[in-house]
Write an enzyme that holds these catalytic residues in place. Structure first.
Site, PDB file in Angstrom:
ATOM      1  N   HIS A 239      -1.868  -8.855   2.186  1.00  0.00           N
ATOM      2  CA  HIS A 239      -1.529  -7.602   2.890  1.00  0.00           C
ATOM      3  C   HIS A 239      -2.638  -7.335   3.927  1.00  0.00           C
ATOM      4  CE1 HIS A 239       0.290  -3.780   3.562  1.00  0.00           C
ATOM      5  NE2 HIS A 239      -0.114  -3.111   2.502  1.00  0.00           N
TER       6      HIS A 239
ATOM      7  N   HIS B 266       6.059 -12.832   7.322  1.00  0.00           N
ATOM      8  CA  HIS B 266       6.198 -11.415   6.953  1.00  0.00           C
ATOM      9  C   HIS B 266       7.326 -11.262   5.948  1.00  0.00           C
ATOM     10  CE1 HIS B 266       6.357  -7.046   7.363  1.00  0.00           C
ATOM     11  NE2 HIS B 266       5.127  -7.169   7.802  1.00  0.00           N
TER      12      HIS B 266
ATOM     13  N   ASP C 107      -1.944  -9.171  12.006  1.00  0.00           N
ATOM     14  CA  ASP C 107      -3.261  -9.636  11.571  1.00  0.00           C
ATOM     15  C   ASP C 107      -3.700 -10.921  12.275  1.00  0.00           C
ATOM     16  OD1 ASP C 107      -3.520  -7.495   9.765  1.00  0.00           O
ATOM     17  OD2 ASP C 107      -2.261  -8.523   8.319  1.00  0.00           O
TER      18      ASP C 107
ATOM     19  N   ARG D 128       3.444  -5.309  17.036  1.00  0.00           N
ATOM     20  CA  ARG D 128       2.025  -4.928  17.001  1.00  0.00           C
ATOM     21  C   ARG D 128       1.175  -6.104  17.491  1.00  0.00           C
ATOM     22  NH1 ARG D 128       1.713  -3.325  10.806  1.00  0.00           N
ATOM     23  NH2 ARG D 128       2.680  -5.403  10.754  1.00  0.00           N
TER      24      ARG D 128
ATOM     25  N   SER E 116       0.831  -1.219   0.000  1.00  0.00           N
ATOM     26  CA  SER E 116       0.000   0.000   0.000  1.00  0.00           C
ATOM     27  C   SER E 116       0.856   1.255   0.000  1.00  0.00           C
ATOM     28  CB  SER E 116      -0.984   0.004   1.177  1.00  0.00           C
ATOM     29  OG  SER E 116      -0.327  -0.262   2.384  1.00  0.00           O
TER      30      SER E 116
END
Ligand code: HAX
Length: 425
Positions: A264, A310, A365, A319, A234
């Protein structure tokens, strides 16, 4: 009135001088060489972009303007936006002024709602978000100023205006998409007195959610997803589009189209789907053995385990850790969160057995969806929109930086298969 324009004007003068010195003294130094494998392999590891808003060292994860995520998880999205833009945290007065300034920009014109209402009912929420941003493009100050012949040195100013406008409006747009997509009733108007997080929670209008705790989660969510350096899909798409002097509306909408991919940002949707399907299959939170079975079956069928792996990281995503700690502290017995935990205890060991996988650890995620689910936001096709609300902070800040540093149009060189054949023969 916020002093953001003056603050940035000073900084930009400095940054420009710094860039000029770098190019004069070290312009010929080599950052990266690229192998044939890298050209075929998504340019992984090739250092070829400048991005100062954040960096992601593979052994540490997200560092925003020199501050590791752990140090900033308690600040507000407004503060992190200011940090992304300027490289420093605002003092109390400047934060108040900056937040007030954003509040004056919340209004979303009716034509945006009309376009969204005209879309097919089963449009994906990310399609609706991308559409809403591109429809708003007619508001672009950059496009107007460019037509008027503004000087290149000043491009960053209308880019910043556009960015502030988008960031101020996006919670209302995102919340409206939620309410339209899932028949939640009328759109809830923004409250002119509320901050970004509070208003987003208010406009989503989720009943039964503990508002204070949901607010805390949303604040963390909007900070943790804000940026992830310049090379992810992005960010790279946003930067490439913006480099053609397409304004921030065009570039952000394009960046969001990349975020909507399952490898993503859409991975958070895929991940919750995976968790719920597993729970349905085994009737409840799976045991360790059941989770192992599910992971093996998924890998054997040629699918990826969403939320794991990743392109850059080689450790547990900080995160992920931030959300996992939040879940452990606030709702450790939530069955969906417990399933996330069972998978966390199982998946890395299984992925380590697959030689080609470079990073077996969870990314953000793997857990973020379970947080939203706990608070009653259960329509998981919406999850990437929440991610996008946060990522608008980093992507717009990157665009301001690119115009501030007057980066040229991005135009790498491609080669043909025949060229590579000749090279290696
Ligand atoms: N499950 C199964 N296989 C995996 C895997 C996973 N979680 N992660 C990597 N692999 C596979 C890749 O598909 C690739 O296989 P092929 O060579 O057959 O194509 C191989 O292992 C090597 O991949 P890699 O070098 O370790 O990782 P990449 O840089 O190519 O890809 C991805 C990184 C994030 C796309 C990958 O790990 C993946 O698909 N993960 C699952 C989806 C996901 O969680 N995406 C979100 C990432 C974070 C993010 O951007 N959020 O927005």
């Amino acid at each position: 009135m916020s002093k953001i324009f003056e603050r940035l004007a000073d900084k930009i003068e400095l940054w420009r001088r710094e860039a000029k010195d770098i190019l004069a003294n070290g312009g010929e130094k080599v950052l990266s060489e690229i192998t044939v494998s890298q050209a075929y392999g998504g340019m992984r590891g090739v250092r070829s972009l400048i991005c100062d808003t954040s960096r992601v060292p593979q052994e540490q994860g997200l560092i925003v303007r020199g501050k590791p995520l752990k140090e900033i998880i308690n600040i507000s999205p407004e503060e992190v936006f200011y940090l992304l833009l300027t490289g420093e945290l605002p003092d109390k007065t400047e934060l108040e002024n900056f937040s007030e300034n954003l509040k004056t920009r919340k209004f979303v014109p009716d034509y945006v709602w009309n376009v969204l209402k005209a879309m097919p009912a089963n449009s994906h929420p990310m399609t609706m978000l991308s559409t809403a941003i591109i429809v708003l493009q007619k508001e672009s100050l950059f496009a107007r100023e460019y037509d008027r012949g503004i000087r290149k040195e000043d491009y960053w100013k209308p880019t910043l205006e556009d960015s502030l406008n988008i960031v101020a409006k996006i919670p209302a747009i995102a919340a409206a998409i939620y309410r339209m997509s899932f028949n939640k009733g009328e759109i809830i108007e923004p409250d002119p007195d509320m901050d970004l997080t509070g208003d987003y929670v208010h406009m989503l209008g989720i009943e039964n959610a503990d508002k204070d705790e949901f607010n805390n989660l949303m604040k963390l969510y909007l900070v943790a997803h804000c940026d992830h350096e310049g090379g992810n899909v992005s960010a790279f798409a946003n930067q490439t589009i913006n480099s053609a002097l397409s304004d921030v509306y065009y570039s952000l909408s394009g960046g969001f189209n990349g975020l909507a991919g399952p490898l993503h940002g859409l991975a958070n949707q895929e991940c919750l789907k995976f968790i719920l399907e597993t729970m349905e299959k085994f009737g409840d939170t799976p045991t360790k053995e059941q989770a192992e079975k599910q992971v093996k079956e998924t890998l054997d069928s040629g699918k990826v385990i969403p939320g794991y792996g990743h392109a850059v990281l080689r450790v547990i995503d900080p995160r992920f850790e931030a959300f996992f700690d939040f879940g452990k502290k606030n709702f450790p017995d939530d069955p969906v969160f417990k399933t996330v935990e069972v998978f966390f205890n199982v998946v890395p060991n299984e992925l380590k057995k697959v030689e080609k996988i470079k990073n077996p650890w969870p990314n953000v995620d793997a857990v973020s969806g379970s947080m939203l689910y706990h608070f009653g936001l259960r329509e998981f096709s919406y999850y990437t929109v929440v991610f996008a609300v946060s990522r608008s902070l980093g992507l717009t800040a990157q665009s301001v930086m690119n115009r501030a540093l007057m980066h040229p149009i991005i135009r790498p060189k491609s080669v043909t298969t025949q060229y590579v054949k000749n090279l290696i023969s």
